[in-house]
Design a protein around this motif. Sequence first.
Motif, mmCIF file in Angstrom:
data_model
loop_
_atom_site.group_PDB
_atom_site.id
_atom_site.type_symbol
_atom_site.label_atom_id
_atom_site.label_comp_id
_atom_site.label_asym_id
_atom_site.label_seq_id
_atom_site.Cartn_x
_atom_site.Cartn_y
_atom_site.Cartn_z
ATOM 1 N N ILE A 62 3.464 -2.336 -2.565
ATOM 2 C CA ILE A 62 2.238 -1.724 -3.094
ATOM 3 C C ILE A 62 2.096 -2.129 -4.559
ATOM 4 O O ILE A 62 3.014 -1.917 -5.356
ATOM 5 C CB ILE A 62 2.292 -0.191 -2.970
ATOM 6 N N PRO A 63 0.966 -2.738 -4.953
ATOM 7 C CA PRO A 63 0.803 -3.171 -6.349
ATOM 8 C C PRO A 63 0.953 -2.010 -7.322
ATOM 9 O O PRO A 63 0.551 -0.877 -7.035
ATOM 10 C CB PRO A 63 -0.625 -3.738 -6.369
ATOM 11 N N ALA A 64 1.513 -2.300 -8.469
ATOM 12 C CA ALA A 64 1.737 -1.266 -9.478
ATOM 13 C C ALA A 64 0.433 -0.669 -9.980
ATOM 14 O O ALA A 64 0.398 0.467 -10.443
ATOM 15 C CB ALA A 64 2.532 -1.851 -10.648
ATOM 16 N N THR A 113 -2.191 0.005 -8.114
ATOM 17 C CA THR A 113 -2.868 0.764 -7.058
ATOM 18 C C THR A 113 -2.750 2.261 -7.287
ATOM 19 O O THR A 113 -1.657 2.782 -7.524
ATOM 20 C CB THR A 113 -2.287 0.394 -5.686
ATOM 21 N N ARG A 114 -3.903 2.947 -7.173
ATOM 22 C CA ARG A 114 -3.912 4.408 -7.329
ATOM 23 C C ARG A 114 -4.563 5.100 -6.127
ATOM 24 O O ARG A 114 -4.757 6.315 -6.139
ATOM 25 C CB ARG A 114 -4.624 4.794 -8.634
ATOM 26 N N GLN A 115 -4.918 4.338 -5.103
ATOM 27 C CA GLN A 115 -5.390 4.892 -3.831
ATOM 28 C C GLN A 115 -4.689 4.153 -2.699
ATOM 29 O O GLN A 115 -4.684 2.914 -2.672
ATOM 30 C CB GLN A 115 -6.906 4.734 -3.664
ATOM 31 N N VAL A 116 -4.106 4.904 -1.790
ATOM 32 C CA VAL A 116 -3.447 4.326 -0.622
ATOM 33 C C VAL A 116 -3.956 5.042 0.624
ATOM 34 O O VAL A 116 -3.940 6.275 0.700
ATOM 35 C CB VAL A 116 -1.916 4.457 -0.702
ATOM 36 N N VAL A 117 -4.413 4.263 1.591
ATOM 37 C CA VAL A 117 -4.719 4.792 2.916
ATOM 38 C C VAL A 117 -3.513 4.464 3.790
ATOM 39 O O VAL A 117 -3.236 3.296 4.057
ATOM 40 C CB VAL A 117 -5.995 4.171 3.500
ATOM 41 N N ALA A 118 -2.777 5.478 4.192
ATOM 42 C CA ALA A 118 -1.601 5.280 5.043
ATOM 43 C C ALA A 118 -1.991 5.514 6.497
ATOM 44 O O ALA A 118 -2.611 6.524 6.820
ATOM 45 C CB ALA A 118 -0.478 6.223 4.636
ATOM 46 N N VAL A 119 -1.635 4.564 7.352
ATOM 47 C CA VAL A 119 -1.881 4.694 8.787
ATOM 48 C C VAL A 119 -0.521 4.805 9.465
ATOM 49 O O VAL A 119 0.253 3.845 9.497
ATOM 50 C CB VAL A 119 -2.662 3.497 9.349
ATOM 51 N N TYR A 120 -0.210 5.994 9.968
ATOM 52 C CA TYR A 120 1.073 6.269 10.599
ATOM 53 C C TYR A 120 0.913 6.187 12.115
ATOM 54 O O TYR A 120 0.365 7.098 12.741
ATOM 55 C CB TYR A 120 1.567 7.670 10.237
ATOM 56 N N GLY A 121 1.390 5.100 12.714
ATOM 57 C CA GLY A 121 1.360 4.993 14.163
ATOM 58 C C GLY A 121 2.415 5.867 14.800
ATOM 59 O O GLY A 121 3.535 5.984 14.282
ATOM 60 N N LYS A 173 -3.727 -7.563 20.922
ATOM 61 C CA LYS A 173 -4.078 -6.143 21.090
ATOM 62 C C LYS A 173 -3.130 -5.218 20.328
ATOM 63 O O LYS A 173 -2.987 -4.048 20.673
ATOM 64 C CB LYS A 173 -4.112 -5.746 22.578
ATOM 65 N N ARG A 174 -2.496 -5.745 19.277
ATOM 66 C CA ARG A 174 -1.636 -4.950 18.406
ATOM 67 C C ARG A 174 -2.156 -5.011 16.977
ATOM 68 O O ARG A 174 -2.730 -6.023 16.574
ATOM 69 C CB ARG A 174 -0.184 -5.438 18.453
ATOM 70 N N SER A 175 -1.945 -3.950 16.224
ATOM 71 C CA SER A 175 -2.358 -3.918 14.826
ATOM 72 C C SER A 175 -1.245 -4.474 13.946
ATOM 73 O O SER A 175 -0.055 -4.246 14.215
ATOM 74 C CB SER A 175 -2.673 -2.479 14.394
ATOM 75 N N PRO A 176 -1.597 -5.214 12.887
ATOM 76 C CA PRO A 176 -0.566 -5.783 12.017
ATOM 77 C C PRO A 176 0.091 -4.724 11.133
ATOM 78 O O PRO A 176 -0.585 -3.839 10.607
ATOM 79 C CB PRO A 176 -1.349 -6.799 11.171
ATOM 80 N N VAL A 177 1.399 -4.825 10.977
ATOM 81 C CA VAL A 177 2.154 -3.942 10.096
ATOM 82 C C VAL A 177 2.164 -4.554 8.700
ATOM 83 O O VAL A 177 2.369 -5.760 8.541
ATOM 84 C CB VAL A 177 3.598 -3.771 10.595
ATOM 85 N N GLY A 178 1.924 -3.727 7.676
ATOM 86 C CA GLY A 178 2.019 -4.264 6.327
ATOM 87 C C GLY A 178 1.208 -3.490 5.314
ATOM 88 O O GLY A 178 0.738 -2.380 5.567
ATOM 89 N N VAL A 179 1.066 -4.103 4.150
ATOM 90 C CA VAL A 179 0.274 -3.571 3.037
ATOM 91 C C VAL A 179 -0.843 -4.567 2.759
ATOM 92 O O VAL A 179 -0.578 -5.750 2.510
ATOM 93 C CB VAL A 179 1.138 -3.389 1.776
ATOM 94 N N PHE A 180 -2.084 -4.098 2.825
ATOM 95 C CA PHE A 180 -3.237 -4.972 2.658
ATOM 96 C C PHE A 180 -4.262 -4.310 1.743
ATOM 97 O O PHE A 180 -4.468 -3.099 1.801
ATOM 98 C CB PHE A 180 -3.896 -5.270 4.020
ATOM 99 N N SER A 181 -4.909 -5.104 0.921
ATOM 100 C CA SER A 181 -5.934 -4.563 0.037
ATOM 101 C C SER A 181 -7.196 -4.218 0.823
ATOM 102 O O SER A 181 -7.394 -4.660 1.960
ATOM 103 C CB SER A 181 -6.265 -5.569 -1.077
ATOM 104 N N LEU A 182 -8.040 -3.397 0.213
ATOM 105 C CA LEU A 182 -9.320 -2.974 0.792
ATOM 106 C C LEU A 182 -10.397 -3.298 -0.223
ATOM 107 O O LEU A 182 -10.479 -2.671 -1.276
ATOM 108 C CB LEU A 182 -9.296 -1.469 1.096
ATOM 109 N N SER A 183 -11.214 -4.305 0.064
ATOM 110 C CA SER A 183 -12.135 -4.796 -0.964
ATOM 111 C C SER A 183 -13.594 -4.860 -0.545
ATOM 112 O O SER A 183 -14.465 -4.963 -1.416
ATOM 113 C CB SER A 183 -11.697 -6.195 -1.428
#
Length: 244
Positions: free
Chosen positions: A66-68, A70-78, A122-132
């Motif tokens: 997570i970039p230093a 970043t002050r908003q994180v959307v966490a998706v917990y499968g 048909k699977r979602s990627p695991v990781g940290v991605f920006s939202l732009s």
Amino acid sequence: MTFAVVWAALLTLLGACGTGGGPPSKPGASDQDGVSAPARPEPRSDPHPARFDRIPGVGDRIRNRIPATTRQVVAVYGDHADSAKSTVVLYTKQATEWRAARSWPAHNGRKGWTPDHRENDKRSPVGVFSLSDAGGVLPDPGSKLPYAHSAAFQAPRYWAERYWNDFDYVIAIDYNRVQGTAPNDPTRPLGRSKGGSIWFHMDHGSGTSGCVSLSKSGMEYLLRTLDPDLRPVVVMGDRAQLGA
């Protein structure tokens, strides 16, 4: 506009949510319609200490990505690696503390999660991605992200009716795409075999082809709240991989 450009844009819409085109496949027995379990701001089985400078359920391997700034994180917990059910939690950083703001039941790829996403798996990627970037069929509801309002997002009418409103609102997850373009831009920097068009979008009650889906009210809240100045990212995956 050349025929090639028009055709590429059409393929991107039909390939939305990581598919290779065509309507979403029929959900299996473990992926039927229904409402997910009530959302919980703090995920269960958190292996890490209850510290506000951590995002609950997110281990150091993911947290360090997570970039230093970043002050908003959307966490998706499968729920687990092969589940289509998940919980979305929006966290905001206040000083050094991460605080849960809102949470929603959600769905992810109908076959679950993968750290090596491929086209049409048909699977979602695991990781940290920006939202732009954002967009959709419906007019801009007050998005802070750049919003592309276009009928081009409309799901094909040969899809089952339950999917027709999936792309009324869309937030692009910056996986294998060019930031600063509309979510349905067809460019795939890593190549088409790595999939693309991984979005947040409206929920139809079951798993997706790779995107994350939630309620209309949830999408509106994210669109109005995610702020480019706060460098928002999504942290997504099944609970085991996120917590490792």
